[in-house]
Design a protein around this motif. Structure first.
Motif, mmCIF file in Angstrom:
data_model
loop_
_atom_site.group_PDB
_atom_site.id
_atom_site.type_symbol
_atom_site.label_atom_id
_atom_site.label_comp_id
_atom_site.label_asym_id
_atom_site.label_seq_id
_atom_site.Cartn_x
_atom_site.Cartn_y
_atom_site.Cartn_z
ATOM 1 N N ARG A 297 55.294 47.689 -11.872
ATOM 2 C CA ARG A 297 54.168 46.943 -11.323
ATOM 3 C C ARG A 297 53.758 47.612 -10.017
ATOM 4 O O ARG A 297 54.152 47.179 -8.933
ATOM 5 C CB ARG A 297 54.545 45.482 -11.080
ATOM 6 C CG ARG A 297 54.858 44.716 -12.358
ATOM 7 C CD ARG A 297 55.213 43.268 -12.035
ATOM 8 N NE ARG A 297 55.504 42.500 -13.237
ATOM 9 C CZ ARG A 297 55.891 41.227 -13.224
ATOM 10 N NH1 ARG A 297 56.025 40.580 -12.075
ATOM 11 N NH2 ARG A 297 56.140 40.588 -14.359
ATOM 12 N N SER A 299 52.098 48.812 -6.626
ATOM 13 C CA SER A 299 51.372 48.111 -5.577
ATOM 14 C C SER A 299 49.924 48.578 -5.544
ATOM 15 O O SER A 299 49.576 49.633 -6.084
ATOM 16 C CB SER A 299 52.027 48.377 -4.213
ATOM 17 O OG SER A 299 51.783 49.710 -3.803
ATOM 18 N N ASP A 300 49.087 47.788 -4.893
ATOM 19 C CA ASP A 300 47.678 48.151 -4.826
ATOM 20 C C ASP A 300 47.373 49.041 -3.627
ATOM 21 O O ASP A 300 46.214 49.390 -3.375
ATOM 22 C CB ASP A 300 46.798 46.898 -4.785
ATOM 23 C CG ASP A 300 47.149 45.975 -3.621
ATOM 24 O OD1 ASP A 300 48.046 46.336 -2.831
ATOM 25 O OD2 ASP A 300 46.534 44.901 -3.506
ATOM 26 N N ARG A 401 56.096 47.506 3.719
ATOM 27 C CA ARG A 401 54.945 47.766 2.855
ATOM 28 C C ARG A 401 55.381 48.700 1.725
ATOM 29 O O ARG A 401 55.275 49.917 1.818
ATOM 30 C CB ARG A 401 53.824 48.429 3.657
ATOM 31 C CG ARG A 401 52.602 48.780 2.819
ATOM 32 C CD ARG A 401 51.636 47.650 2.737
ATOM 33 N NE ARG A 401 50.658 47.863 1.675
ATOM 34 C CZ ARG A 401 49.535 47.155 1.550
ATOM 35 N NH1 ARG A 401 49.265 46.204 2.418
ATOM 36 N NH2 ARG A 401 48.703 47.385 0.564
ATOM 37 N N ARG A 404 53.146 52.599 -3.489
ATOM 38 C CA ARG A 404 52.840 52.662 -4.922
ATOM 39 C C ARG A 404 53.780 53.626 -5.633
ATOM 40 O O ARG A 404 54.218 53.401 -6.762
ATOM 41 C CB ARG A 404 51.387 53.102 -5.102
ATOM 42 C CG ARG A 404 50.909 53.276 -6.542
ATOM 43 C CD ARG A 404 49.453 53.695 -6.557
ATOM 44 N NE ARG A 404 48.981 53.955 -7.910
ATOM 45 C CZ ARG A 404 48.538 53.015 -8.743
ATOM 46 N NH1 ARG A 404 48.536 51.752 -8.360
ATOM 47 N NH2 ARG A 404 48.128 53.326 -9.953
ATOM 48 N N ILE A 451 59.325 51.286 -8.451
ATOM 49 C CA ILE A 451 58.581 52.313 -7.714
ATOM 50 C C ILE A 451 58.941 53.686 -8.281
ATOM 51 O O ILE A 451 60.082 54.134 -8.135
ATOM 52 C CB ILE A 451 58.914 52.278 -6.211
ATOM 53 C CG1 ILE A 451 58.544 50.914 -5.615
ATOM 54 C CG2 ILE A 451 58.169 53.393 -5.474
ATOM 55 C CD1 ILE A 451 58.923 50.772 -4.148
#
Length: 478
Positions: A297, A299-300, A401, A404, A451
């Protein structure tokens, strides 16, 4: 010299299907435990388990995956000889315990650098000692195969070369790799290299050579040559091997398997593609973005590229990436890291990285001026200090943070980012991002699960390779 001239007089390569080797491996029923002295050795394989820690429980998990090989990231290339020996001993001891508990037969591979940098012969010496002490197994020979054709490293006539431009080849001792501050050397002839690195304990005249003519002959010829050469030796005899292509490595794999079937106990000191050939794995095509992110999944936000290696190729790749891809570039100044200003420098970098990841990709790199000392131990100490700062940046960024994706450039950098920065303990190698050169891991459990993590050696690819990998993974296809 032109490669064509170097190969003149040798027979052509013989096609060897990977499936033929795989069938022999399956019949032998043994798992190779690969001690990888930095994480980049997985670049040539796919779908194999990787461990960054070596407790018996973790090794049991890796062996339970029923793969023909598993990797243990020892990162010993970043350690001094004493610590490297101690870590190697721990891994082999625990691997034998895990294998015994599961009833699994194992063999051992010491995977190191295709440009001959690393603790040799220390690591294979330790493996052989533990095998004899713990399992009563005496090692007949240490087979040394540094060839890495995908990256332009080939061995011909007992001499190790790297490919240059326009079909040329250069003896590896004439390259920047031989001037390494910690693991430098002067000999391109592999037998002489063994003598040099062993301090004369293994004289060049006593090192066995398997040349390209023999490798490209029948598999039984390799086994017969080893039988004849090893008769009457005292154990752990060095054997250096020519190889130029994947077919050469597969042919060698069949010959070595036959030698082992006859009762020889062999250890291996090798470059990255040897394991792929030895287990009969096909060369996998590079992963697409869809394959790289399968089951995750993302990250944006943006991805994180961490560059620590200082070899010339890495510096050129960094320049091409920053010129050709829209990313925020943050430099870690090495000078302050060696003073009382280290904490402030790390704070500054973390704040910059976390802020920029919200909008896009971030490239973090250490300053390109390599700080080194005449004393190899001092140079290694500086490298550790810099690596610790890089790790702290990644660890704190992940907590605040999650990126991606993460790409780590450089052997020690890749290891420390994985284990200390991302907290990766177990992973599965998904496959290459570039043909046989750069691998992508899927972390299993831990804070980095989900990740994609790319392990990118400092000394592979061309000037555009880093840019190409980042473009595949980035939301912004520059």
């Amino acid at each position: 010299m032109l490669e064509a001239d170097l190969l003149a007089g040798y027979p052509p390569e013989v096609e060897v299907p990977a499936a033929e080797v795989a069938a022999v491996v399956a019949a032998a029923g043994r798992v190779l435990v690969v001690l990888d002295d930095d994480p980049t050795g997985t670049q040539s394989v796919a779908d194999l388990p990787v461990l960054t820690r070596w407790e018996v429980e973790g090794l049991r998990w890796a062996l339970e995956q029923r793969a023909p090989a598993c990797y243990v990231l020892t990162n010993t290339r970043s350690l001094d000889p004493e610590d490297a020996a101690r870590r190697t001993r721990e891994v082999v001891t625990n691997a034998l315990a895990a294998a015994e508990g599961l009833g699994v037969r194992v063999g051992f591979v010491s995977r190191s650098d295709s440009t001959l940098r690393g603790h040799h012969p220390l690591e294979t010496d330790v493996i052989a000692e533990v095998l004899e002490e713990r399992a009563g197994v005496r090692t007949d020979a240490v087979v040394i195969v540094p060839a890495f054709p995908d990256a332009g490293r080939i061995s011909v006539g007992g001499v190790h070369h790297t490919r240059g431009p326009d079909g040329t080849v250069v003896p590896v001792a004439e390259t920047e790799f031989a001037r390494d501050a910690t693991f430098g050397y002067t000999s391109s002839a592999l037998a002489a290299y063994v003598e040099e690195k062993s301090g004369g304990r293994y004289p060049a005249a006593e090192v066995i050579g398997l040349d390209l003519t023999l490798v490209r002959g029948p598999a039984t010829g390799i086994a017969d040559a080893l039988d004849a050469a090893l008769e009457g030796t005292t154990g752990s005899t060095p054997v250096v091997v020519d190889a130029v292509t994947e077919n050469d490595l597969r042919a060698l794999a069949l010959g070595l398997a036959e030698s082992e079937r006859r009762g020889r106990t062999l250890l291996y000191r090798v470059g990255p593609p040897f394991v792929r050939a030895r287990i009969g794995q096909e060369v996998r095509a590079p992963l697409t973005a869809t394959e790289a992110y399968a089951g995750t999944r993302p990250s944006d936000g943006g991805g994180l590229v961490v560059v620590g290696s200082h070899v010339g190729l890495t510096t050129r790749q960094l320049e091409v990436l920053t010129d050709g891809h829209p990313a925020t570039v943050v430099e870690i100044a090495v000078g302050p890291l060696l003073t009382e200003e280290a904490a402030a420098e790390v704070d500054r970098v973390v704040a910059s990285v976390v802020g920029a990841l919200a909008d896009g990709d971030v490239v973090v790199h250490t300053s390109r001026l390599l700080v080194r000392r005449d004393d190899p131990a001092e140079s290694l100490g500086i490298a550790r200090t810099v690596s610790a700062a890089v790790v702290e940046v990644v660890r704190r960024t992940l907590a605040r943070r999650p990126p991606r994706f993460v790409v780590a450039k450089g052997g020690i950098t890749s290891s420390d980012v994985a284990t200390l920065g991302l907290g990766v303990r177990r992973a599965v190698v998904r496959g290459p991002m570039l043909p046989g050169l750069v691998s992508l891991w899927r972390p299993v459990g831990g804070p980095a699960e989900g990740i994609p993590y790319v392990v990118f050696a400092g000394n592979v690819g061309d000037d555009r390779s880093l840019l190409e990998v980042v473009r595949v993974l980035s939301r912004r296809r520059s």
